[in-house]
Enzyme design. Sequence first.
Site: not given
Length: 502
Positions: A260-262
Amino acid sequence: MVRVRFAPSPTGPLHIGGVRTALYNYLFARKNGGKMLLRIEDTDQNRYVPGAEGYILEALQWVGIEIDEGQGVGGPHALYRQSERKGMYREYAEQLIAKGKAYYAFDTADEIEAMRKRLEEAGADAAQYNAITRLQMSNSLTLSADEVQQRIDNGDPYVVRIKIDPKQEIRFNDLIRGWVAVHASTLDDKVLLKSDGMPTYHLANIVDDHLMEITHVIRGEEWLPSAPLHVLIYQYFGWTTPQFAHLPLLLKPEGNGKLSKRDADLGGFPIFPLQWQDPVSGVVARGFREDGYLKEATVNFLAFLGWNPGTEQELFSMDELVEAFSIERIHKAGARFDITKAKWFNQQYLKGKTDEELADLIKEQASAIPYHSLLKVCHLMKDRVTFPQEILSETTFLFEVPAVYEEAIVTSKWNADAVKAITTYVEDLKLYEGEFIADSAKAIWAAAAERAGIKMGKVMQALRLAVTGAGHGPDLMLAMEILGKDEVVSRLEKALEKLSQG
Ligand code: GLU
């Protein structure tokens, strides 16, 4: 002939996984002497983001994925945009209605919501618009032909839904995942044409793949759940189904769960090919390109995210990838997004560059440095850095006289021997009139240490400290060559003075 397409939606910056999808399509097309099309799937106007299309084109161009001229409907363009083909999709929706495979539905959002509630209260498994529920809704299956016509003439909003035959089993052979079988009763009557007249992704995607004579649909695993519906739509039209190949998911660097972007933010690495500034929030997301990943390294890294050649070879140029690529060697299991591997590829490609090529990469940031010095700086650093910009950031000592000296090295290495050897070296350097290059710097240093009666190895770090201020760094003799004799002498004298005071 093999014909593949990359079909991104311009809803934001292209994810690096999208670049991998494009790359695999490209490799497969080139390997098989086929064509690759780019189709912008922009039918969802609510999710359209200005700049996203340009970003996609630039990202593909950066990594070297060339799009072929489209030979299909739409003329000789490299680029197809579904929004420009809007009018055509309605005819296809109507074709399905005429075949009894789709129908008009007039239900309002509230009516659909009420249906959902009713079903949920009755404890139904899945509250969806399907073969059972459609019989209780307002559509061309429950209303009379006259009434339907009247509603359309009145301008009542409507959608076109696919009429799933629930008694069927849908089977297809995915080139990566093998046989997939799904019972049609689990599918709902998806909308094909929206009330604004725009097709949904499902309709536009299939109509276009058919018209553009796509032979292989190579796309991310997130589309696998839609594939049974797509197979049905082909069947309902009476068209040949292309071959499907659903690429494995990209996993977190640790290997557990979807990337994910996180994860990228926490891990301090990019998951977009190019830097992207969000047009609304102004927030900037980092990109592989701007972070200093070379395009060759990015391509090589992406190629190995889900595929391997089955040999020990790891470094592949684009041409070599084309040669080696096959869908059979793509694996089913998710691919760990191991960013340390991307860095390793980058180091390998940096090492392989000439000094001139490296200088070219950083010449804008290095405009204050004379070109012949910049070449030497590149030579000095290319084995020691992961990113081109580090060539400059790790060599500030070359351009700034040390203001401080690394404390621990001063304590452990700056002693009477060091002072004696360096003092002798300064004397000898001043007398030297030949060309001052790394070899001569070293020879004079060796002779000076000997004359002072000190083993060169014992005072080497003190010399480095005096010249650079630090105990570690790149090849010192070459660094001194870049600095030039006068600068070296001046730095040594300064160090002798400063460090011997205390
Ligand atoms: N427009 C879809 C996407 O954004 C395309 C999926 C497909 O390749 O069928 O990924």
